[in-house]
Design an enzyme around this catalytic site. Sequence first.
Site, PDB file in Angstrom:
ATOM      1  N   ARG A 232      39.349  37.614  41.008  1.00  0.00           N
ATOM      2  CA  ARG A 232      39.139  38.259  39.711  1.00  0.00           C
ATOM      3  C   ARG A 232      40.435  38.868  39.181  1.00  0.00           C
ATOM      4  NH1 ARG A 232      34.469  42.038  40.450  1.00  0.00           N
ATOM      5  NH2 ARG A 232      33.151  40.384  41.259  1.00  0.00           N
TER       6      ARG A 232
ATOM      7  N   ARG B  79      39.006  41.723  33.727  1.00  0.00           N
ATOM      8  CA  ARG B  79      38.848  42.917  32.898  1.00  0.00           C
ATOM      9  C   ARG B  79      39.829  44.030  33.204  1.00  0.00           C
ATOM     10  NH1 ARG B  79      32.652  43.625  34.188  1.00  0.00           N
ATOM     11  NH2 ARG B  79      33.428  42.691  36.110  1.00  0.00           N
TER      12      ARG B  79
ATOM     13  N   ARG C  94      39.993  38.488  24.713  1.00  0.00           N
ATOM     14  CA  ARG C  94      38.568  38.174  24.816  1.00  0.00           C
ATOM     15  C   ARG C  94      37.723  38.936  23.808  1.00  0.00           C
ATOM     16  NH1 ARG C  94      35.266  37.632  29.054  1.00  0.00           N
ATOM     17  NH2 ARG C  94      33.759  37.860  27.375  1.00  0.00           N
TER      18      ARG C  94
ATOM     19  N   TYR D 172      20.544  32.246  41.763  1.00  0.00           N
ATOM     20  CA  TYR D 172      20.486  32.558  40.328  1.00  0.00           C
ATOM     21  C   TYR D 172      19.340  31.805  39.649  1.00  0.00           C
ATOM     22  CZ  TYR D 172      24.891  35.152  40.189  1.00  0.00           C
ATOM     23  OH  TYR D 172      25.869  36.088  40.362  1.00  0.00           O
TER      24      TYR D 172
ATOM     25  N   ASP E 191      33.571  30.512  35.545  1.00  0.00           N
ATOM     26  CA  ASP E 191      32.459  31.236  36.149  1.00  0.00           C
ATOM     27  C   ASP E 191      31.648  30.239  36.960  1.00  0.00           C
ATOM     28  OD1 ASP E 191      30.881  34.043  35.809  1.00  0.00           O
ATOM     29  OD2 ASP E 191      29.463  32.390  36.066  1.00  0.00           O
TER      30      ASP E 191
END
Length: 365
Positions: free
Chosen positions: A46, A50, A59, A170, A95
Site C-alpha cells: 500500500r 492514501r 484521486r 468477498y 485492487d
Amino acid sequence: MSDLEDTNSAMTTGTRYPYRRPLPEAPLLAAATGRRPAHRPVWFMRQAGRSLPEYREIRAGIGMLESCFNPELVCEITMQPVRRHKVDAAILFSDIVVPLKAAGIDLDIVAGTGPVVADPVRTASDVAALPRLRPEEVGAVTEAISLLTTELGDTPLIGFAGAPFTLASYLVEGGPSRNHERTKALMHSDPKTWHALLGALADTTIAFLKAQLHAGVDAIQLFDSWAGALSQADYRTFVLPHSERVFAEIAEAGVPRIHFGVGTGELLGVMGEAGADVVGVDWRVPLDEAAVRVGPGKALQGNLDPAVLFAGRAAIEREVRRIVGEADRAIAAGATGHIFNLGHGVLPETDPAVLTDVVELVHSL
C-alpha cells in the site's frame, strides 16, 4: 538469433511470454531468487496510496475502481512512491477485486467499507453463473503496465492478484467480514460447490496474472488477505490446492512469486508449500521463527508493524534494526533472502517522510 531474441530466451522459461526488461542488478529480484543483492531491498505494501498527499490530490473526485481502469492514472499513482521514497520496487496500483469487476460481476468499492457485492454467491447455480475473465477485459491494466515498464527504468514492477480464498470470501459474504461465517458454512456444508467456486476464481486469478506477465511485470504477489481466519486443516483441505494451481500455472513466466496473508503465522508452513519463491510474514511472527515454520529454500518478506511508524524516530530505528537482525538469522537458518517490508499495508495517516527515512535506514544496514 537477434540480441532481442536472445535476451527474451534468457529471461523466460518458454515462448509464451514476450520480452521482459533485463534487470540483473535489481536488488529485489536478486533477494527473491537466492542471489546476493547490492543492498537489502525494501518496498511497502500500500505504498501507492492514501498516505501520499500527491495521491489524494490526483484521486480527488475519482472512484477507486474508476482509477484502476485509467491507464495513465494507474501509471502516475504507481510511480509516486518510487519517486518519493526510492523504494526498490513499484507495485501496480490496482485492487484485488479488479478482475471480478472486469469480468462483469456487479460490485463496487465503498469508501470506509471496502468491496461490496450486489448479488452474493452462495449456491451451486450462483457458481455456475459466474463469468470468467477474458484478457481483453483488463486491457486498461496491461496498458498501464506498458506505460510503467517504460517509466520505471531499472526499478522492478510487481503485479498482483487476490488469491481464490480471499476473493471467494468477498463473493460469499457480500463484502468484508469479521468472522467469515457464510464462507466457512459453505466450505463445510457443501464442499463440491466450494471447490467449484475456488476453481472458477483460480481461473480468473490465473488469467489476470498471465495478462500482467504478458504485459511485462517483473514479479507477482498473491494476496490471501483473509486466509488467517482459517485453521491449518481447513487451509490444507479447502484452499491450498487452488493456490498451488495458481502458482503452478504462472511458473513458466520465470519471475519471482510472492505469497502473503495477514494473521497467517500458524499457516506459514503450509503456505510455503503452495509454490511461491517468497513468503510474506506479518508483524506477529519474528522472521527467524518464520524461517523455521516455512522451511529452507524460500526467501522471506516483511515484517515491520505499520503502527510502529507512528512511534518516533528512535523506536522506528530500533524496530527496523531488530527485524534486519532477525532476517539475517533467518538466512543463516536456510531462508534464501530477505525483502524488507511492512507486516501489512501503510496506514493512511502515516507521515510519508517516515517511510522515506525507513528506506534510507534499511539501505544503510
